[in-house]
Design an enzyme around this catalytic site. Structure first.
Site, mmCIF file in Angstrom:
data_model
loop_
_atom_site.group_PDB
_atom_site.id
_atom_site.type_symbol
_atom_site.label_atom_id
_atom_site.label_comp_id
_atom_site.label_asym_id
_atom_site.label_seq_id
_atom_site.Cartn_x
_atom_site.Cartn_y
_atom_site.Cartn_z
ATOM 1 N N LYS A 208 0.831 -1.310 0.136
ATOM 2 C CA LYS A 208 0.126 0.011 -0.122
ATOM 3 C C LYS A 208 0.934 1.414 -0.082
ATOM 4 O O LYS A 208 0.585 2.082 -0.882
ATOM 5 C CB LYS A 208 -1.013 0.064 1.208
ATOM 6 N N GLU A 214 10.506 -4.627 4.499
ATOM 7 C CA GLU A 214 10.562 -5.878 3.967
ATOM 8 C C GLU A 214 10.204 -6.162 2.487
ATOM 9 O O GLU A 214 11.245 -6.641 2.135
ATOM 10 C CB GLU A 214 9.624 -6.897 4.927
ATOM 11 N N GLY A 268 -4.819 -1.852 5.150
ATOM 12 C CA GLY A 268 -4.162 -3.079 4.730
ATOM 13 C C GLY A 268 -4.876 -4.270 4.842
ATOM 14 O O GLY A 268 -4.908 -5.412 3.912
ATOM 15 N N ARG A 269 -5.153 -4.657 6.094
ATOM 16 C CA ARG A 269 -5.805 -5.867 6.451
ATOM 17 C C ARG A 269 -7.227 -6.271 5.801
ATOM 18 O O ARG A 269 -8.118 -7.000 6.073
ATOM 19 C CB ARG A 269 -5.723 -6.158 7.949
ATOM 20 N N GLU A 354 -4.552 -6.738 14.799
ATOM 21 C CA GLU A 354 -4.118 -5.336 14.400
ATOM 22 C C GLU A 354 -5.295 -4.518 14.456
ATOM 23 O O GLU A 354 -5.132 -3.138 14.831
ATOM 24 C CB GLU A 354 -3.504 -5.329 12.946
ATOM 25 N N HIS A 385 -4.560 -33.443 18.331
ATOM 26 C CA HIS A 385 -3.745 -34.349 18.835
ATOM 27 C C HIS A 385 -2.346 -33.441 19.129
ATOM 28 O O HIS A 385 -1.372 -33.907 19.490
ATOM 29 C CB HIS A 385 -3.258 -35.115 17.631
ATOM 30 N N LYS A 505 9.319 -0.603 13.959
ATOM 31 C CA LYS A 505 9.989 -0.179 12.663
ATOM 32 C C LYS A 505 10.898 0.867 12.740
ATOM 33 O O LYS A 505 12.010 0.707 12.273
ATOM 34 C CB LYS A 505 8.884 0.495 11.741
HETATM 35 O O1 F6P Z 1 3.145 -2.953 9.723
HETATM 36 C C1 F6P Z 1 1.963 -3.253 9.794
HETATM 37 C C2 F6P Z 1 1.366 -2.692 8.371
HETATM 38 O O2 F6P Z 1 1.438 -1.537 8.278
HETATM 39 C C3 F6P Z 1 0.042 -3.642 7.883
HETATM 40 O O3 F6P Z 1 -0.970 -2.687 8.519
HETATM 41 C C4 F6P Z 1 0.181 -3.591 6.666
HETATM 42 O O4 F6P Z 1 -0.820 -4.729 6.211
HETATM 43 C C5 F6P Z 1 1.597 -4.234 6.292
HETATM 44 O O5 F6P Z 1 2.307 -3.344 7.197
HETATM 45 C C6 F6P Z 1 2.237 -3.859 5.085
HETATM 46 O O6 F6P Z 1 2.035 -2.418 4.467
HETATM 47 P P1 F6P Z 1 2.208 -2.000 3.130
HETATM 48 O O7 F6P Z 1 1.147 -2.605 2.176
HETATM 49 O O8 F6P Z 1 2.264 -0.600 2.932
HETATM 50 O O9 F6P Z 1 3.467 -2.633 2.587
#
Ligand code: F6P
Length: 540
Positions: A208, A214, A268-269, A354, A385, A505
């Site tokens: 987003k 990452e 995002g979620r 979240e 199990h 972060k």
């Molecule tokens: O760190 C949490 C978050 O902001 C989530 O809410 C989001 O889904 C994820 O990181 C990834 O964010 P982006 O789509 O901006 O890379």
């Protein structure tokens, strides 16, 4: 904006008092007293049958919970969400994910703009791209058809697409394979790209913000991987982007013609049904993706129109809150009896934790009660199990959601029958247990009796659908989305921000600078010692 939750209100006080009346009440007795209990405490919508009869509730509990929902103006807040109001106050945004699955022609405005035409424009772009990959008119730089799609993204830009790829296994487009890189651990990238031919691989960079550490790191790695094999010019044929940040996509060197956009009103979620679902569409095809959206929309309509008493997300949200706030339950288990829903608990972890892992209300004041429960789970029967022992005989109350399907997706029907028998049996065992008298009547040795007693009275929901189809999956996800919303409204929190992820972060960025010697930040003694030890022992 909602008012702060007042636990001195008569409704909250009545619920607390009502909770006291549950001491000594058993589900055995309740089922005995009301032979129609299964009918009285069940509801159905969008292909999902909700059996909530095995909960520690009666009609008075429901009456009070509904009164609480009304006192908290749930219906009004729901209208505000569907009207595109800025209900995400701390970020000054709407939470308008319902517009992502609105049928063409429906008018849904936020900030005065009808967003449905834009949504469908992006869907059409996604569909055209998907068809060009499937039909082979879009090919890799060497002319080979694209057969492998790697989605690079994390959190909401990963969990939904991965969950859906697995859940819709029976609907996969022949010849397409999806893989996912989320973790910044280099082992992920190496593992996922092992044995892949760059010439037939397409990367979707899903983010987003297009700034997430990452994702950006993995995207750079992917660029090296492609250009090392196919040359710099190959980037345009092997990369597309999904983002709200056009400038950052350009800065990454990607052609914005092959960018699929979405909007800041999509959290995002809550984004697996936006362009973030491009990998899903590539994986299962345009028609199945469209059917998935229809399932989401059906549940949106149900949530908006069904009376609270028969409203599946409202019922599930209020039941979760009942245990959380009045029984002290800290967790909720998600137990899909479907191999294909293996990643559903992980998906719901982000969605719920979240969203509702907050300790201040919308005014910035501490919330008076516990908020979001800890969500966890594994598919049945594996969990049986492993951790079910604690659910059956441990000291904690763990409300469980069992999710099952009447029809198998695998041709192995005998196994499906065993699977479903186990689901139904587990809910039965949790609710009714086994008494010492029953054990003695079976001839169990007295010394063994205490260990073999099952107290019962352990609550569970059973969600049953005919089959795990795309619309069923959409309805299921929207069901949980709106259940999360319901709980957030009662607590008066902002379910759509996630400030709690920020501090880690920022600190990680500082520590990276310390490790690379480009800065030297002061830290506490423990952090310093860890850093030193890492630097001394990390090897060459
Ligand atoms: O760190 C949490 C978050 O902001 C989530 O809410 C989001 O889904 C994820 O990181 C990834 O964010 P982006 O789509 O901006 O890379």
């Amino acid at each position: 904006m909602s008012t702060p939750l007042n636990t001195s209100s008569s409704v909250w006080q009545d619920l607390q008092q009502h909770r006291q009346s549950w001491e000594g009440v058993t589900l055995r007795q309740l089922f005995h007293d009301d032979p129609q209990r299964a009918q009285h405490f069940s509801a159905e919508a969008c292909g999902l049958y909700l059996d909530y009869s095995k909960h520690l509730i009666n009609s008075e509990t429901l009456r009070l919970l509904m009164a609480l929902a009304r006192m908290r103006r749930l219906e009004e807040r729901r209208t505000a969400m569907f009207a595109g109001e800025q209900i995400n106050h701390t970020e000054g945004r709407a939470a308008f994910h319902a517009a992502l699955r609105a049928p063409k022609g429906r008018v849904m405005r936020t900030a005065g703009v009808d967003v449905v035409p834009e949504v469908h424009k992006v869907l059409e772009h996604m569909a055209a791209f998907t068809r060009s990959i499937h039909e082979g008119t879009w090919r890799g730089a060497t002319g080979q058809p694209i057969r492998k799609i790697i989605n690079i993204g994390i959190g909401g830009s990963y969990l939904g697409p991965e969950m859906a790829w697995k859940a819709l296994r029976a609907y996969r487009h022949p010849g397409m394979e999806l893989r996912f890189v989320a973790n910044v651990d280099g082992a992920t990238f190496t593992d996922v790209t092992a044995n892949l031919d760059p010439a037939e691989t397409l990367f979707i960079i899903s983010s987003k913000t297009f700034t997430t550490l990452e994702t950006m790191t993995n995207a750079q790695e992917a660029r090296h991987w492609i250009t090392a094999a196919l040359g710099e010019a190959a980037v345009a044929r092997h990369f597309v982007a999904v983002s709200t940040n056009t400038e950052a996509v350009k800065a990454f060197g990607m052609d914005t013609e092959h960018m699929f956009g979405f909007w800041d009103w999509v959290g995002g979620r809550y984004s697996m049904d936006s362009a973030i679902g491009l990998s899903t569409m590539l994986g299962v095809g345009v028609e199945h993706f469209t059917a998935l959206l229809a399932g989401f929309h059906a549940m949106d309509t149900h949530f908006q129109t069904a009376p609270l008493e028969q409203n599946l997300p409202v019922l599930m949200g209020l039941l979760a809150l009942w245990y959380n706030n009045f029984w002290g339950a800290q967790t909720q288990a998600i137990l899909p009896y479907a191999h294909d829903l293996a990643r559903f608990p992980a998906y719901l972890q982000q969605l719920q934790m979240e969203s509702n892992g907050k300790s201040v209300d919308e005014d910035g004041h501490p919330v008076a009660v516990d908020t979001g429960a800890i969500i966890w789970g594994e598919p049945g029967t594996d969990g049986q199990h492993s951790f079910y022992q604690l659910i059956h005989q441990g000291t904690r109350l763990i409300p469980c959601d069992f999710i099952g399907f009447c029809q198998p997706l695998s041709p192995l029907a005998k196994q499906h029958e065993l699977l479903m028998a186990n689901l139904i049996a587990q809910a039965e065992a949790l609710a009714f247990g086994k008494t010492a008298e029953e054990l003695r009547a079976e001839g169990v040795a007295e010394a063994q009796v205490p260990f073999r007693v099952f107290s019962g009275n352990r609550p569970s929901t059973v969600l049953l659908a005919d089959a795990l189809t795309p619309p069923t999956l959409g309805a299921l996800v929207a069901l949980y989305e709106h259940s999360v919303f319901t709980q957030g409204i009662i607590w008066g929190i902002d379910s759509f921000d996630q400030w709690g992820v920020e501090l880690g972060k920022v600190l990680a960025q500082r520590i990276v600078a310390d490790m690379r010697g480009t800065a030297s930040h002061p830290h506490d003694a423990s952090t310093m010692a860890l850093l030193q030890r890492y630097l001394q022992r990390r090897g060459a």
